[in-house]
Design a protein around this motif. Structure first.
Motif, PDB file in Angstrom:
ATOM      1  N   GLN A  35      17.696  61.541  32.147  1.00 31.23           N
ATOM      2  CA  GLN A  35      16.508  61.020  31.450  1.00 31.23           C
ATOM      3  C   GLN A  35      16.046  59.774  32.189  1.00 31.23           C
ATOM      4  OE1 GLN A  35      17.233  58.098  30.075  1.00 31.23           O
ATOM      5  NE2 GLN A  35      19.001  58.165  28.708  1.00 31.23           N
ATOM      6  N   THR A  38      18.176  56.234  32.405  1.00 32.30           N
ATOM      7  CA  THR A  38      19.387  56.215  33.233  1.00 32.30           C
ATOM      8  C   THR A  38      19.136  56.897  34.580  1.00 32.30           C
ATOM      9  OG1 THR A  38      20.070  58.243  32.147  1.00 32.30           O
ATOM     10  CG2 THR A  38      21.047  56.208  31.316  1.00 32.30           C
ATOM     11  N   HIS A  65      12.551  58.345  27.143  1.00 33.97           N
ATOM     12  CA  HIS A  65      13.006  57.085  26.536  1.00 33.97           C
ATOM     13  C   HIS A  65      11.989  55.952  26.716  1.00 33.97           C
ATOM     14  CE1 HIS A  65      16.919  59.020  26.282  1.00 33.97           C
ATOM     15  NE2 HIS A  65      17.402  57.978  25.645  1.00 33.97           N
ATOM     16  N   ASP A 119      23.224  60.927  29.567  1.00 30.82           N
ATOM     17  CA  ASP A 119      22.865  60.506  28.218  1.00 30.82           C
ATOM     18  C   ASP A 119      23.995  60.992  27.318  1.00 30.82           C
ATOM     19  OD1 ASP A 119      20.066  59.825  26.472  1.00 30.82           O
ATOM     20  OD2 ASP A 119      21.703  60.858  25.439  1.00 30.82           O
ATOM     21  N   SER A 120      24.511  60.096  26.512  1.00 33.36           N
ATOM     22  CA  SER A 120      25.720  60.447  25.752  1.00 33.36           C
ATOM     23  C   SER A 120      25.491  61.621  24.809  1.00 33.36           C
ATOM     24  CB  SER A 120      26.202  59.227  24.980  1.00 33.36           C
ATOM     25  OG  SER A 120      25.245  58.845  24.025  1.00 33.36           O
ATOM     26  N   HIS A 121      24.254  61.806  24.357  1.00 32.02           N
ATOM     27  CA  HIS A 121      24.002  62.884  23.387  1.00 32.02           C
ATOM     28  C   HIS A 121      23.795  64.255  24.029  1.00 32.02           C
ATOM     29  CE1 HIS A 121      23.002  59.263  20.882  1.00 32.02           C
ATOM     30  NE2 HIS A 121      24.016  59.836  20.270  1.00 32.02           N
ATOM     31  N   VAL A 362      15.691  54.086  19.971  1.00 30.18           N
ATOM     32  CA  VAL A 362      16.171  53.113  20.969  1.00 30.18           C
ATOM     33  C   VAL A 362      15.292  51.863  20.984  1.00 30.18           C
ATOM     34  CG1 VAL A 362      17.447  54.566  22.560  1.00 30.18           C
ATOM     35  CG2 VAL A 362      14.963  54.484  22.744  1.00 30.18           C
ATOM     36  N   ARG A 380      22.223  56.271  15.665  1.00 27.87           N
ATOM     37  CA  ARG A 380      22.975  55.020  15.840  1.00 27.87           C
ATOM     38  C   ARG A 380      22.314  53.878  15.083  1.00 27.87           C
ATOM     39  NH1 ARG A 380      24.101  56.139  22.174  1.00 27.87           N
ATOM     40  NH2 ARG A 380      25.908  57.427  21.762  1.00 27.87           N
ATOM     41  N   ARG A 496      15.648  48.767  33.476  1.00 30.54           N
ATOM     42  CA  ARG A 496      16.755  49.668  33.814  1.00 30.54           C
ATOM     43  C   ARG A 496      16.898  49.941  35.321  1.00 30.54           C
ATOM     44  NH1 ARG A 496      19.318  52.947  29.915  1.00 30.54           N
ATOM     45  NH2 ARG A 496      19.618  51.676  28.057  1.00 30.54           N
ATOM     46  N   SER A 536      26.257  54.571  23.954  1.00 33.85           N
ATOM     47  CA  SER A 536      25.469  55.134  25.054  1.00 33.85           C
ATOM     48  C   SER A 536      26.245  55.263  26.366  1.00 33.85           C
ATOM     49  CB  SER A 536      24.268  54.208  25.265  1.00 33.85           C
ATOM     50  OG  SER A 536      23.800  54.294  26.574  1.00 33.85           O
ATOM     51  N   SER A 537      25.744  56.152  27.208  1.00 28.89           N
ATOM     52  CA  SER A 537      26.334  56.390  28.534  1.00 28.89           C
ATOM     53  C   SER A 537      25.808  55.419  29.585  1.00 28.89           C
ATOM     54  CB  SER A 537      25.963  57.803  28.976  1.00 28.89           C
ATOM     55  OG  SER A 537      24.561  57.859  29.203  1.00 28.89           O
TER      56      SER A 537
HETATM   57  C1  MIC Z   1      21.150  56.226  23.315  1.00 26.07           C
HETATM   58  O1  MIC Z   1      20.945  57.020  22.384  1.00 26.07           O
HETATM   59  O2  MIC Z   1      21.838  55.224  23.184  1.00 26.07           O
HETATM   60  C2  MIC Z   1      20.532  56.509  24.660  1.00 26.07           C
HETATM   61  C3  MIC Z   1      19.458  55.519  24.873  1.00 26.07           C
HETATM   62  O3  MIC Z   1      19.965  57.789  24.659  1.00 26.07           O
HETATM   63  C4  MIC Z   1      21.603  56.420  25.709  1.00 26.07           C
HETATM   64  C5  MIC Z   1      21.098  56.531  27.079  1.00 26.07           C
HETATM   65  C6  MIC Z   1      20.545  55.254  27.627  1.00 26.07           C
HETATM   66  O4  MIC Z   1      21.067  54.196  27.337  1.00 26.07           O
HETATM   67  O5  MIC Z   1      19.588  55.336  28.372  1.00 26.07           O
HETATM   68  C7  MIC Z   1      22.757  57.396  25.543  1.00 26.07           C
HETATM   69  O6  MIC Z   1      22.994  57.871  24.441  1.00 26.07           O
HETATM   70  O7  MIC Z   1      23.489  57.631  26.504  1.00 26.07           O
END
Ligand code: MIC
Length: 646
Positions: A35, A38, A65, A119-121, A362, A380, A496, A536-537
């Motif tokens: 995305q 990142t 994002h 992206d963690s999701h 976010v 979150r 970023r 988050s990742s």
């Molecule tokens: C999130 O939900 O925290 C994000 C924004 O999608 C992040 C990715 C990011 O920080 O760009 C995630 O979940 O990895």
């Protein structure tokens, strides 16, 4: 030998290792999802690996994002990403197309495939019977360069879903119940493998809700079987050929089991400021709310959008004390709500339509008023993530969000006295995607990558010396999220692509003196509690400390993705117990006198000298991780391997 569904998918892709919990495996990746927030770092890291074209079958670059274009930074990043996609062979999903996880579900996810995403999701795709997980940008770059992905094989938990959800209770309540029971760290290094007669009662978008937030319990994977419901979803998406059944064998092995009786669940809500702060809605019913936000990668399918619209329309409109926003997850969902009149219902009821994107989730707009509760269908609620420092974000289902928007106070939807609507999604529009496919290699070779002035290459980790010494810069509690090192919101996220700039915000919320102190002391150490780096990742949460001279983080426990991001960037993750944690204080001089030798020799303990007193601290580094730390991070390790000894 009988296998569960995760074993089946991984085995089809296995390159090395054995699928035993805790063992290191490497496996092939079919799809990589990036995305925009990142992706810029990931592409710059990919460029350092000097490949002409991505080496995996499908790479998808989404823009979802950083949608607010306050100045040149975000649009420059989008342009950079579009040119990288064309130059190196990725599919580009244009802004306005939708949230990566939703669009991938609609167009690309397929049973039995493997997916990694920056992206963690990315776990969302487990809904389709995929082994899908979130990773840092550098790991994504390395996979795109053709390396197999290496992972510690997780502990396998069979989640037995029994019976069926009752009216006004939804898939969101299933995952909130898991968070209530397991907490945000209960699932670290575990895979949740869904089974039981309740599975067939859940459609793919409901499964996606559960798999999306499985990351919130810290899990590596969530995965559902591919069954008749999966087939129906793919048929509606006009992709019937992508269906392949995925079911466990009789007697499939699991290490643990968790039983959830769907019929026994009630509407739940996560109170501020952690997703596991879950209580029944009735316990907080009546709390006055200033804002309700519907949408995000966890709850913005057609059905998720139609439920709150039904409630606010039939109940007489959005409460006059409250601001309600709606952000559809994809252009397809937007088309569907438009076609069926759901959109008109929202407008008539007084809700605000936002862009098709991650949006308020976010802190990309729609920040709530200070000190005022906001109820969101999102994943979150860490402090400040909404863009407002003094925020009070609650996480709940679309049913609860709709009831709350109507009444102006947190409301259990069962108390509305309405009949639960039978929502039936219309046939989705499947040919209206704003996807740009990469040109053939020859033409791609002529594409110029466009770099705006804010796009700066990531810092390169220095060599790991024989001994590390420095002062303690900060001492933090449990569950610090990556939003503390690299905050959310319009202003910070626009940085970023610029690590020196984004590092200025590191731990600003916890301690505004952190950055000046780190600069004055020439770096130092971070000390954290358990589950350090949850959420988050974003590898920026490791890159920002690296920029400020941090060479090791001491914590009682680390979240999987962040731990890996630290190692990738040459920062040593060190495990401590209360004996060390309780004595830690800002300014102390700490020394790891034999760190290089201890890493090299494979020792699971390190010697720590705390102001003259010696302690033994632990590490759980695997053989590859040791090599990477010794080489100065993952990219330097790979380069040294390619170039050979000098
Ligand atoms: C999130 O939900 O925290 C994000 C924004 O999608 C992040 C990715 C990011 O920080 O760009 C995630 O979940 O990895």
């Amino acid at each position: 030998m009988a296998q569960n569904i995760l074993q089946k998918v991984i085995e089809e892709h296995l390159v090395s290792g054995t699928m035993e919990p805790g063992e290191g495996i490497t496996y092939r990746i079919d799809q990589v999802l990036l995305q925009d927030a990142t992706g810029t770092m990931a592409w710059m890291e990919f460029e350092q690996l000097e490949r002409d074209r991505v080496q995996v079958p499908l790479v998808l670059q989404y823009i979802d994002h950083n949608m607010i274009q306050l100045d040149h930074k975000n649009p420059d990043d989008h342009f950079f990403l579009q040119t990288c996609a064309a130059r190196y062979g990725a599919v580009f999903s244009r802004p306005g197309n939708g949230i990566s996880h939703y669009v991938n579900l609609e167009r690309f996810d397929r049973p039995h495939a493997t997916l990694v995403g920056s992206d963690s999701h990315t776990t969302t795709a487990g809904a389709m019977g995929m082994a899908a997980l979130g990773i840092g940008g550098m790991d994504a770059a390395v996979v795109m360069a053709g390396e197999p992905f290496d992972l510690q094989y997780p502990t396998q938990v069979r989640v037995v879903l029994e019976n069926e959800l009752r009216p006004w209770v939804s898939a969101k309540d299933v995952i909130l119940e898991m968070l209530r029971r397991l907490t945000v760290k209960g699932g670290i290094n575990k895979a949740y493998i869904f089974d039981g007669d309740g599975v067939s009662t859940l459609a793919v978008p409901q499964r996606a809700t559960i798999c999306n937030m499985i990351l919130e319990v810290g899990a590596t994977f969530g995965i559902f079987p591919a069954d008749q419901r999966t087939r129906e979803f793919l048929e509606a998406q006009e992709r019937p050929d992508h269906f392949r059944e995925l079911q466990p064998d009789d007697g499939a092995p699991y290490e643990e089991e968790l039983v959830i009786d769907l019929a026994a669940l009630e509407p739940l809500i996560a109170k501020p400021r952690n997703p596991d702060n879950v209580v029944p809605v009735r316990e907080v019913a009546g709390t006055k709310v200033a804002q309700v936000c519907v949408g995000s990668s966890v709850n913005s399918s057609y059905e998720d959008l139609a439920i709150p619209a039904f409630i606010v329309k039939n109940g007489g409109g959005v409460s006059e004390w409250l601001d309600m926003t709606v952000s559809p997850g994809s252009r397809q969902a937007l088309n569907m709500i438009n076609e069926t009149g759901v959109l008109a219902d929202y407008i008539a009821a007084g809700a605000r339509l936002l862009e098709v994107a991650c949006g308020p989730c976010v802190g990309m707009g729609a920040a709530p008023p200070s000190g005022q509760p906001s109820v969101r269908t999102m994943n979150r609620n860490f402090q400040g993530r909404s863009g407002t420092q003094d925020d009070y974000v609650y996480l709940a289902s679309p049913e609860v969000a709709g009831a709350t928007a109507l009444k102006g106070v947190i409301t259990d939807p069962r108390d509305l006295g309405m009949d639960y609507p039978a929502i039936k999604a219309p046939k989705p529009v499947t040919d209206d995607f704003m996807l740009i496919w990469p040109p053939e290699p020859e033409e791609a070779g002529r594409v110029e990558v466009m770099r705006g002035p804010n796009i700066k290459p990531p810092p390169v980790p220095p060599d790991l010396p024989d001994a590390l010494e420095g002062r303690v810069l900060i001492v933090l509690p449990d569950n610090i999220s990556t939003g503390s090192m690299s905050p959310d919101g319009v202003i910070v996220m626009a940085e970023r692509s610029n690590i020196p700039a984004i590092s200025e915000y590191c731990f600003r919320k916890e301690d505004p003196e952190f950055v000046p102190r780190a600069k004055e002391w020439g770096g130092g150490f971070i000390v954290g509690g358990d589950n350090y780096g949850q959420g988050s990742s974003r590898e920026h949460a490791a890159l920002a400390p690296l920029q400020l001279g941090v060479r090791a983080v001491f914590a009682k426990g680390f979240h999987r993705i962040h731990r890996r991001n630290l190692i990738n960037n040459g920062i040593v993750p060190i495990l401590i117990e209360d004996d060390v944690y309780s004595k830690a204080a800002i300014g102390q001089e700490w020394r790891l006198p034999r760190i290089r030798e201890e890493i090299r020799s494979g020792r699971t303990t390190f010697t720590l000298d705390m102001e003259g007193q010696e302690f033994t601290v632990r590490n759980d580094l695997g053989p590859h991780e040791r090599e990477q730390l010794l080489a100065g991070g993952l990219l330097r390790y790979l380069k040294a391997r390619t170039e050979g000894p000098s």
